[in-house]
Design a protein around this motif. Structure first.
Motif, short mmCIF file in Angstrom:
data_model
loop_
_atom_site.label_atom_id
_atom_site.label_comp_id
_atom_site.label_asym_id
_atom_site.label_seq_id
_atom_site.Cartn_x
_atom_site.Cartn_y
_atom_site.Cartn_z
N ILE A 93 0.84 -1.18 0.00
CA ILE A 93 0.00 0.00 0.00
C ILE A 93 0.89 1.24 0.00
O ILE A 93 1.73 1.40 0.89
CB ILE A 93 -0.92 -0.02 1.24
N VAL A 94 0.69 2.09 -0.99
CA VAL A 94 1.46 3.33 -1.11
C VAL A 94 0.51 4.49 -0.86
O VAL A 94 -0.47 4.66 -1.59
CB VAL A 94 2.12 3.45 -2.50
N ILE A 95 0.80 5.25 0.19
CA ILE A 95 -0.05 6.37 0.59
C ILE A 95 0.73 7.66 0.52
O ILE A 95 1.85 7.75 1.04
CB ILE A 95 -0.57 6.17 2.03
N THR A 96 0.15 8.65 -0.13
CA THR A 96 0.72 9.99 -0.16
C THR A 96 -0.22 10.89 0.61
O THR A 96 -1.44 10.83 0.42
CB THR A 96 0.86 10.50 -1.61
N GLY A 97 0.36 11.73 1.47
CA GLY A 97 -0.49 12.62 2.24
C GLY A 97 0.28 13.59 3.10
O GLY A 97 1.51 13.63 3.08
N VAL A 98 -0.47 14.36 3.84
CA VAL A 98 0.07 15.30 4.80
C VAL A 98 -0.36 14.79 6.18
O VAL A 98 -1.49 14.34 6.34
CB VAL A 98 -0.50 16.72 4.55
N TYR A 133 3.72 -1.38 3.41
CA TYR A 133 3.28 -0.04 3.04
C TYR A 133 4.46 0.91 2.95
O TYR A 133 5.54 0.64 3.48
CB TYR A 133 2.24 0.50 4.03
N GLU A 134 4.22 2.01 2.29
CA GLU A 134 5.14 3.14 2.33
C GLU A 134 4.32 4.40 2.35
O GLU A 134 3.22 4.45 1.78
CB GLU A 134 6.14 3.11 1.18
N ILE A 135 4.85 5.38 3.03
CA ILE A 135 4.20 6.69 3.13
C ILE A 135 5.05 7.69 2.38
O ILE A 135 6.26 7.77 2.59
CB ILE A 135 4.05 7.13 4.61
N ARG A 136 4.40 8.44 1.51
CA ARG A 136 5.07 9.51 0.79
C ARG A 136 4.47 10.83 1.22
O ARG A 136 3.25 10.96 1.29
CB ARG A 136 4.93 9.32 -0.72
N VAL A 137 5.33 11.77 1.53
CA VAL A 137 4.86 13.08 1.99
C VAL A 137 4.46 13.92 0.80
O VAL A 137 5.22 14.07 -0.16
CB VAL A 137 5.96 13.78 2.81
N HIS A 138 3.25 14.44 0.87
CA HIS A 138 2.76 15.33 -0.18
C HIS A 138 3.40 16.69 -0.02
O HIS A 138 3.42 17.25 1.06
CB HIS A 138 1.23 15.45 -0.12
N GLU A 139 3.94 17.20 -1.11
CA GLU A 139 4.58 18.52 -1.03
C GLU A 139 3.86 19.52 -1.87
O GLU A 139 3.19 19.29 -2.78
CB GLU A 139 6.03 18.39 -1.49
#
Length: 139
Positions: A93-98, A133-139
């Motif tokens: 699961i790849v999630i991008t967010g703040v 999972y991995e979390i990507r920070v939304h910029e």
């Protein structure tokens, strides 16, 4: 309305869901189909991934997490002989967010996979399920 499945021809089928949506399934050319739609076993996996995604997003939104994007990559193996059930399935699961943190994501995945997502829980009866999972920070 009931869910229905109609044979079209060869190995092609048209599904009509109880919610009023249509989908096309077909076999691969190598198996006598015409490759006009997804394979039934693919839909089974995508249904489970969709169920997981739905629950994860709902849980994270409930925790006031600002999810901007989510996708799930599916790795799987099937039994060598019939019935060729899935024996292992990994949802990455790849999630991008703040303000999306590890603890919230791990909790959401745990709740989805153990309590809410009927589809993945059902698949876990024949397949060894895993979730990364991995979390990507939304910029």
């Amino acid at each position: 309305m009931k869910d229905r499945l109609k044979w079209i021809d060869d190995f092609g089928f048209l599904g009509e869901t109880a919610s009023g949506h249509s989908l096309v399934m077909d076999g691969g050319i190598e198996h006598g189909g015409r490759n006009r739609g997804a394979r039934p076993m693919e839909l089974l996996l995508h249904g489970a991934a969709g169920c997981m995604a739905y629950d994860i997003i709902a849980i994270l939104k409930n925790k006031k997490k600002d999810v901007r994007d989510l996708w799930i990559e599916i790795d799987k193996t099937q039994a060598e002989s019939s019935p060729k059930v899935y024996t292992t399935i990994n949802f990455h699961i790849v999630i991008t967010g703040v303000n999306v943190d590890n603890e919230a994501v791990e909790n959401a995945i745990k709740l989805a996979s153990e309590k809410y997502c009927s589809a993945s829980i059902m698949l876990s009866k024949t397949a060894k399920m895993s979730y990364t999972y991995e979390i990507r920070v939304h910029e």
